[in-house]
Motif scaffolding. Structure first.
Motif, PDB file in Angstrom:
ATOM      1  N   TRP A  81      38.529  41.472  30.776  1.00  0.00           N
ATOM      2  CA  TRP A  81      38.552  42.473  31.846  1.00  0.00           C
ATOM      3  C   TRP A  81      38.002  43.802  31.357  1.00  0.00           C
ATOM      4  O   TRP A  81      37.318  44.520  32.105  1.00  0.00           O
ATOM      5  CB  TRP A  81      39.966  42.638  32.405  1.00  0.00           C
ATOM      6  CG  TRP A  81      40.369  41.564  33.382  1.00  0.00           C
ATOM      7  CD1 TRP A  81      41.358  40.639  33.235  1.00  0.00           C
ATOM      8  CD2 TRP A  81      39.783  41.307  34.670  1.00  0.00           C
ATOM      9  NE1 TRP A  81      41.419  39.822  34.341  1.00  0.00           N
ATOM     10  CE2 TRP A  81      40.473  40.206  35.237  1.00  0.00           C
ATOM     11  CE3 TRP A  81      38.739  41.890  35.400  1.00  0.00           C
ATOM     12  CZ2 TRP A  81      40.157  39.682  36.499  1.00  0.00           C
ATOM     13  CZ3 TRP A  81      38.424  41.362  36.651  1.00  0.00           C
ATOM     14  CH2 TRP A  81      39.132  40.277  37.189  1.00  0.00           C
ATOM     15  N   PHE A  84      34.390  43.572  31.558  1.00  0.00           N
ATOM     16  CA  PHE A  84      33.997  43.676  32.972  1.00  0.00           C
ATOM     17  C   PHE A  84      33.967  45.127  33.445  1.00  0.00           C
ATOM     18  O   PHE A  84      32.993  45.591  34.041  1.00  0.00           O
ATOM     19  CB  PHE A  84      34.956  42.856  33.845  1.00  0.00           C
ATOM     20  CG  PHE A  84      34.766  43.065  35.320  1.00  0.00           C
ATOM     21  CD1 PHE A  84      33.690  42.500  35.998  1.00  0.00           C
ATOM     22  CD2 PHE A  84      35.674  43.828  36.057  1.00  0.00           C
ATOM     23  CE1 PHE A  84      33.504  42.694  37.356  1.00  0.00           C
ATOM     24  CE2 PHE A  84      35.498  44.028  37.418  1.00  0.00           C
ATOM     25  CZ  PHE A  84      34.410  43.461  38.072  1.00  0.00           C
ATOM     26  N   LEU A 115      35.191  34.372  34.930  1.00  0.00           N
ATOM     27  CA  LEU A 115      34.882  35.739  34.513  1.00  0.00           C
ATOM     28  C   LEU A 115      34.124  35.711  33.184  1.00  0.00           C
ATOM     29  O   LEU A 115      33.109  36.402  33.013  1.00  0.00           O
ATOM     30  CB  LEU A 115      36.180  36.531  34.370  1.00  0.00           C
ATOM     31  CG  LEU A 115      36.051  37.997  33.999  1.00  0.00           C
ATOM     32  CD1 LEU A 115      35.327  38.767  35.097  1.00  0.00           C
ATOM     33  CD2 LEU A 115      37.430  38.618  33.743  1.00  0.00           C
TER      34      LEU A 115
ATOM     35  N   LEU B  89      31.943  35.135  41.277  1.00  0.00           N
ATOM     36  CA  LEU B  89      32.548  34.098  40.430  1.00  0.00           C
ATOM     37  C   LEU B  89      32.524  32.705  41.061  1.00  0.00           C
ATOM     38  O   LEU B  89      33.167  31.778  40.563  1.00  0.00           O
ATOM     39  CB  LEU B  89      33.993  34.478  40.071  1.00  0.00           C
ATOM     40  CG  LEU B  89      34.211  35.788  39.319  1.00  0.00           C
ATOM     41  CD1 LEU B  89      35.612  35.840  38.734  1.00  0.00           C
ATOM     42  CD2 LEU B  89      33.183  35.989  38.213  1.00  0.00           C
TER      43      LEU B  89
END
Ligand SMILES: [Mn+2]
Ligand SMILES: [Mn+2]
Ligand SMILES: [Mn+2]
Ligand SMILES: [Mn+2]
Lengths: 223, 223
Positions: A81, A84, A115, B89
């Motif tokens: 994350w 990201f 992801l 995604l």
DNA sequence: ATACATATTTAGGCTTGTCTAAAAATATAT
DNA sequence: ATATATTTTTAGACAAGCCTAAATATGTAT
């Protein structure tokens, strides 16, 4: 399933185990989690009953395989994350930690791996920390604290051991970023400060606290 | 800040208010939240004290401005994340809801707006529902349940009123997707089923339950 | 070995959100 | 209008996590 609180405890124990290779103490966990020792004791009992940790009163804690697996999965999510947020949403490296601290608890098998793919299977997060793969494997680069280098040695900054906004903003302001090359010009014993040359140019004086929290790896190109 | 539980309650009340334009009943909330009426009563007292809702014993509930604002923000996040999961995604439209149900509670001012920008400021989510903008504004298209069309009328599918996986998978299996054009060929009163022609081709018989949960808008191109 | 300091655990309580069972209010049918 | 059914609220309890204060174990210095 585990609560996000349990996940945070397991993650904290995992991180602390890596450092002080013996058992992790109640107070160390309390400090890391910003909570009271008595609360930690309560949680240790629970995690022990659930088979995540080995816990003997007054003796500190070690992770069982099951607990380590959970911790690594949470760390994987946290760091993905972070990537990201940095690469897709233009967050700066001092802004990502607290949001990732929440996102790491989202549960969806498919989400994490999608992801990972979407981001192109990154190997390290924006702080230089390695990202475990789907199976929990990751390689630690041989890292050492800047503080432990000797005068004359050269190294590359590969990570930070402290995530606070203040620290990260400080590093930015002195233009010390991941990948920066540095050479130790002098070490001053009286306050443990260190004088370095960055990328062959600027000379900077770093305090003891800063040196302790910078992870470097020896520069192969020593010529 | 509000707990994610409070947010979910406010969202539920918001959704239910839209339908039955009077006050929302305790039992309606309980059903939607999959919890017991007594738990709902407890929460209504709390939300009322905090100034999110108007609550008078036995009289149902309406949102105050403050509560409506929270609900709309959560809905905005929910739908933006759904778009992310679908378009970035490769999640299918029946997989996104439960993950978005978690992601909608992540708190970060910057995150939502960055995500919105990253996605190109989408106007609707993958179920056809409108996405509120930064200021909470969004336009409802004039929509009607398929069930309320008359024989011979033509329409376009713009949304679903039910998010369950089973329902969404069913729609996919009969190739009825957002944007599909449909014409009502016949309506059978005895079981309220409806015969439609899809995209000028296949003829499909839809049950009462299905027709009730499909939102359509009249097709402008009637020629 | 003893005394003092520090670390850890226990005891008892608080908040949030949930539940079941019982009481009270409201709605419905005759 | 009265009896019955349904909805809603109250009362009392529980689990998860947290806290403070007190008790207990461990470590350290002499
Ligand atoms: Mn966390
Ligand atoms: Mn990181
Ligand atoms: Mn939710
Ligand atoms: Mn949706």
């Amino acid at each position: 399933m585990n609560s996000s609180t349990e996940e945070d405890y397991l993650k904290a124990i995992y991180m602390l185990s890596a450092q002080h290779s013996s058992g992790v103490s109640t107070s160390a966990i309390a400090e890391r989690m910003e909570t009271k020792a008595s609360s930690v004791t309560d949680m240790l009992k629970k995690l022990s009953e659930k088979g995540f940790i080995n816990y003997v009163k007054y003796q500190g804690v070690t992770l069982q395989q099951k607990g380590s697996d959970v911790a690594i999965k949470v760390i994987r999510k946290h760091r993905l994350w972070e990537v990201f947020l940095c690469t897709k949403l233009n967050f700066t490296w001092d802004e990502i930690h607290e949001v990732a601290e929440q996102l790491e608890h989202i549960t969806s098998v498919k989400l994490v791996d999608s992801l990972d793919q979407f981001l192109g299977y990154p190997k390290v997060d924006p702080h230089g920390d390695p990202i475990p793969d789907k199976n929990g494997n990751f390689h630690k680069i041989k890292e050492v604290a800047l503080r432990d280098l000797k005068v004359g040695e050269k190294a590359v900054l590969i990570g930070v051991r402290e995530d606070s906004r203040e620290f990260l903003k400080y590093l930015e302001s002195i233009k010390l970023l991941l990948g920066s090359k540095m050479e130790v010009l002098n070490k001053f014993e009286f306050d443990e400060s260190v004088l370095i040359k960055v990328n062959g140019g600027n000379e900077i004086m770093l305090s003891s606290l800063v040196c302790k929290n910078l992870s470097v790896t020896y520069d192969k190109n020593k010529k």
